[in-house]
Design an enzyme around this catalytic site. Structure first.
Site, PDB file in Angstrom:
ATOM      1  N   HIS A 168       0.913  -1.103   0.071  1.00  0.00           N
ATOM      2  CA  HIS A 168      -0.106   0.036  -0.099  1.00  0.00           C
ATOM      3  C   HIS A 168       0.788   1.150  -0.122  1.00  0.00           C
ATOM      4  O   HIS A 168       2.169   1.245   0.520  1.00  0.00           O
ATOM      5  CB  HIS A 168      -0.807  -0.039   1.250  1.00  0.00           C
ATOM      6  CG  HIS A 168      -1.930   0.991   1.306  1.00  0.00           C
ATOM      7  ND1 HIS A 168      -1.603   2.406   1.918  1.00  0.00           N
ATOM      8  CD2 HIS A 168      -3.489   0.782   1.277  1.00  0.00           C
ATOM      9  CE1 HIS A 168      -2.580   2.877   1.852  1.00  0.00           C
ATOM     10  NE2 HIS A 168      -3.704   2.360   1.559  1.00  0.00           N
ATOM     11  N   ASP A 188       3.204  -4.242   8.082  1.00  0.00           N
ATOM     12  CA  ASP A 188       2.070  -3.520   7.927  1.00  0.00           C
ATOM     13  C   ASP A 188       0.951  -4.503   8.150  1.00  0.00           C
ATOM     14  O   ASP A 188       0.453  -5.284   7.115  1.00  0.00           O
ATOM     15  CB  ASP A 188       2.228  -2.858   6.386  1.00  0.00           C
ATOM     16  CG  ASP A 188       0.798  -2.175   6.074  1.00  0.00           C
ATOM     17  OD1 ASP A 188      -0.013  -2.186   6.951  1.00  0.00           O
ATOM     18  OD2 ASP A 188       0.602  -1.525   5.017  1.00  0.00           O
ATOM     19  N   GLN A 200      -4.311  -5.112   7.052  1.00  0.00           N
ATOM     20  CA  GLN A 200      -5.094  -6.171   6.702  1.00  0.00           C
ATOM     21  C   GLN A 200      -4.779  -7.241   7.246  1.00  0.00           C
ATOM     22  O   GLN A 200      -5.608  -8.479   6.989  1.00  0.00           O
ATOM     23  CB  GLN A 200      -4.847  -6.192   4.943  1.00  0.00           C
ATOM     24  CG  GLN A 200      -5.164  -4.986   4.367  1.00  0.00           C
ATOM     25  CD  GLN A 200      -6.805  -4.266   4.346  1.00  0.00           C
ATOM     26  OE1 GLN A 200      -7.667  -5.052   4.635  1.00  0.00           O
ATOM     27  NE2 GLN A 200      -7.056  -3.180   3.885  1.00  0.00           N
ATOM     28  N   LYS A 203     -10.373  -0.576  10.313  1.00  0.00           N
ATOM     29  CA  LYS A 203     -10.237  -1.831   9.517  1.00  0.00           C
ATOM     30  C   LYS A 203     -10.537  -3.107  10.430  1.00  0.00           C
ATOM     31  O   LYS A 203     -10.799  -3.987   9.905  1.00  0.00           O
ATOM     32  CB  LYS A 203      -9.022  -2.035   8.669  1.00  0.00           C
ATOM     33  CG  LYS A 203      -8.725  -0.853   7.539  1.00  0.00           C
ATOM     34  CD  LYS A 203      -7.693  -1.214   6.701  1.00  0.00           C
ATOM     35  CE  LYS A 203      -7.059  -0.010   6.202  1.00  0.00           C
ATOM     36  NZ  LYS A 203      -7.950   0.682   5.011  1.00  0.00           N
TER      37      LYS A 203
HETATM   38  N1  PLP Z   1      -1.569  -0.474   4.627  1.00  0.00           N
HETATM   39  C1  PLP Z   1      -2.749  -1.392   4.116  1.00  0.00           C
HETATM   40  C2  PLP Z   1      -2.286  -2.755   3.679  1.00  0.00           C
HETATM   41  C3  PLP Z   1      -3.849  -0.636   4.037  1.00  0.00           C
HETATM   42  O1  PLP Z   1      -4.697  -1.511   3.412  1.00  0.00           O
HETATM   43  C4  PLP Z   1      -4.129   0.410   4.261  1.00  0.00           C
HETATM   44  C5  PLP Z   1      -5.421   1.163   4.169  1.00  0.00           C
HETATM   45  O2  PLP Z   1      -6.275   0.682   3.133  1.00  0.00           O
HETATM   46  C6  PLP Z   1      -2.994   1.290   4.987  1.00  0.00           C
HETATM   47  C7  PLP Z   1      -1.989   0.778   5.148  1.00  0.00           C
HETATM   48  C8  PLP Z   1      -3.250   2.737   5.525  1.00  0.00           C
HETATM   49  O3  PLP Z   1      -4.219   2.590   6.486  1.00  0.00           O
HETATM   50  P1  PLP Z   1      -4.868   4.007   7.097  1.00  0.00           P
HETATM   51  O4  PLP Z   1      -5.471   4.781   5.950  1.00  0.00           O
HETATM   52  O5  PLP Z   1      -5.934   3.643   8.188  1.00  0.00           O
HETATM   53  O6  PLP Z   1      -3.615   4.597   8.120  1.00  0.00           O
END
Ligand code: PLP
Length: 411
Positions: free
Chosen positions: A128, A205, A208, A231
């Site tokens: 991401h 990270d 998910q 999430k």
């Molecule tokens: N990392 C992953 C794998 C994600 O799916 C997301 C959000 O979709 C993020 C990081 C970023 O999360 P946030 O926007 O809640 O900080």
């Protein structure tokens, strides 16, 4: 033959989520966008409302009753998070606004003061943007290099090639637990084992990962684990950075302000102990209270039950999607969790999303903040259906029926 207990349980789980019981464009809502933001159970909504109605006050410094209650609820959530991810101590649980902030904190506080020109940060092609851009920024600031491990056509990390990229200039490895665009479950333990033998820290990270898998940070063996409340059935604007205490201890504060200090004078400021050193300013107290309630809810169901249930449902979704004429799946990893990306014939993903919405089916479309994944497959975006434990086979059937309708419209 009756269905296994974890399959039948889904009906009662579903009834706990008020937002799922509504019509959209005259049709009962089918919510297949939990990877972007999951719905909240009534217990979370109620916990936030109770805090706002009865306990609202600032935390930590107040001597009055409401402030005590707010502090107790806020710190109680930290204890729940510690227990949920099996951190060694509550000092290791830093409350943030989400995964993005957690990763930026590590980039700026752990990496920036130590990185030398020519050092490497290794990520994968699956990440991401939140697990790409903070590293690009710190590389620009220090002259370090961002190195990207390739993926194959199924959307799996090419592990052997990734391990070959790791050498004595590697400063940190940052990798998704579960990839958001393709659902790939990454081989964290193999990466951690390889990195650990070379003394290289690993950040996972977990945005998910935490909503779908049982996460035990000590068993995973990583050094940092980042995730977001919204999430995992909690509120937006909440998240966690878990880090090993000895690493967090050695890191300077990232932001300055209230709560992260012990004493301030114009000559010298001394910083608070962990985890408060990283929590400057009034936090999202109501959100953190809600996050604690979300974890209580998840623990009552059991993460293994959730993982088993979603695995069955995902298998069903993939087999049904494959029956749809003209469908192309993206992401067919051998280990995949809860997400399926696809395209239908030559229909643009946004058009597909709009047609499905008119049938009450909510999916995500576009690049999913993972543009390099799209570039890898030579496309601009996908349609993505993402599951949670409150979904069921009827939802999948509604999805495939809606795709049939889209095919008719575009025929
Ligand atoms: N990392 C992953 C794998 C994600 O799916 C997301 C959000 O979709 C993020 C990081 C970023 O999360 P946030 O926007 O809640 O900080």
């Amino acid at each position: 033959m009756s269905a296994p207990a974890h399959i039948t349980a889904s009906a009662s789980w579903r009834s706990d989520f008020p937002a799922l019981h509504q019509k959209v464009h005259g049709r009962p809502l089918v919510y297949l966008d939990s990877a972007a933001s999951a719905q909240q159970p009534a217990s979370v909504i109620d916990a936030i409302a109770r805090y706002e109605r009865e306990d609202h006050a600032n935390v930590h410094r107040g001597v009055h009753t409401l402030s005590h209650r707010a502090t107790e609820a806020y710190e109680g959530s930290r204890d729940r998070i510690r227990d949920f991810i099996n951190a060694r101590s509550r000092s290791e649980v830093v409350l943030t606004s989400g995964t993005t902030e957690s990763i930026n904190l590590v980039a700026q506080s752990f990496c920036r003061p130590r990185l030398q020109a020519g050092d490497k940060i290794v990520i994968t092609h699956l990440e991401h943007h939140a697990n790409i851009v903070p590293w690009q920024l710190v590389c620009e600031q220090t002259g370090a290099e961002l190195v990207v491990a390739p993926i194959n056509d199924r959307g799996e990390v090419e592990l052997e090639q990734m391990l070959e990229l790791i050498d004595d200039r590697t400063f940190l490895i940052a990798v998704a637990h579960v990839a958001n665009a393709l659902g790939t479950v990454c081989p964290i333990s193999r990466i951690v084992e390889h990195a650990g033998a070379r003394g290289i820290p690993v950040l996972v990270d977990g945005a998910q990962g935490v909503p779908h898998l049982e996460v035990d940070v000590q068993a995973l063996g990583c050094d940092f684990y980042a995730f977001s409340g919204h999430k995992m059935f909690g509120p937006t604007g909440t998240g966690v950075l878990w880090g090993r205490e000895e690493l967090l201890d050695a890191m300077p504060p990232w932001q300055g302000g209230g709560d992260m200090i012990l004493e301030v004078s114009f000559d010298k400021t001394t910083y608070n102990e962990l985890p408060y050193k990283f929590e400057a300013g009034t936090p999202n107290i109501a959100g953190v209270v809600g996050l604690g309630a979300a974890i209580e809810y998840l623990q009552a169901i059991g993460m293994q039950n959730i993982a088993d249930y979603e695995h069955d449902l995902h298998t069903y979704m993939v087999s049904e999607l494959k029956k749809v004429d003209g469908i192309r799946l993206f992401g067919e990893a051998r280990d995949q969790a809860s997400v399926q990306s696809f395209l239908l014939a030559d229909i643009h993903s946004h058009d597909l999303g709009t047609i499905l919405d008119h049938q009450g089916v909510a999916i995500r479309t576009g690049h999913h903040c993972a543009m390099p994944v799209m570039q890898r497959f030579g496309i601009s975006g996908t349609a993505r259906a993402s599951l949670a434990f409150y979904n069921n086979r009827d939802d999948v059937d509604r999805l495939t029926a809606a795709l049939g309708k889209a095919s008719e419209i575009f025929a």
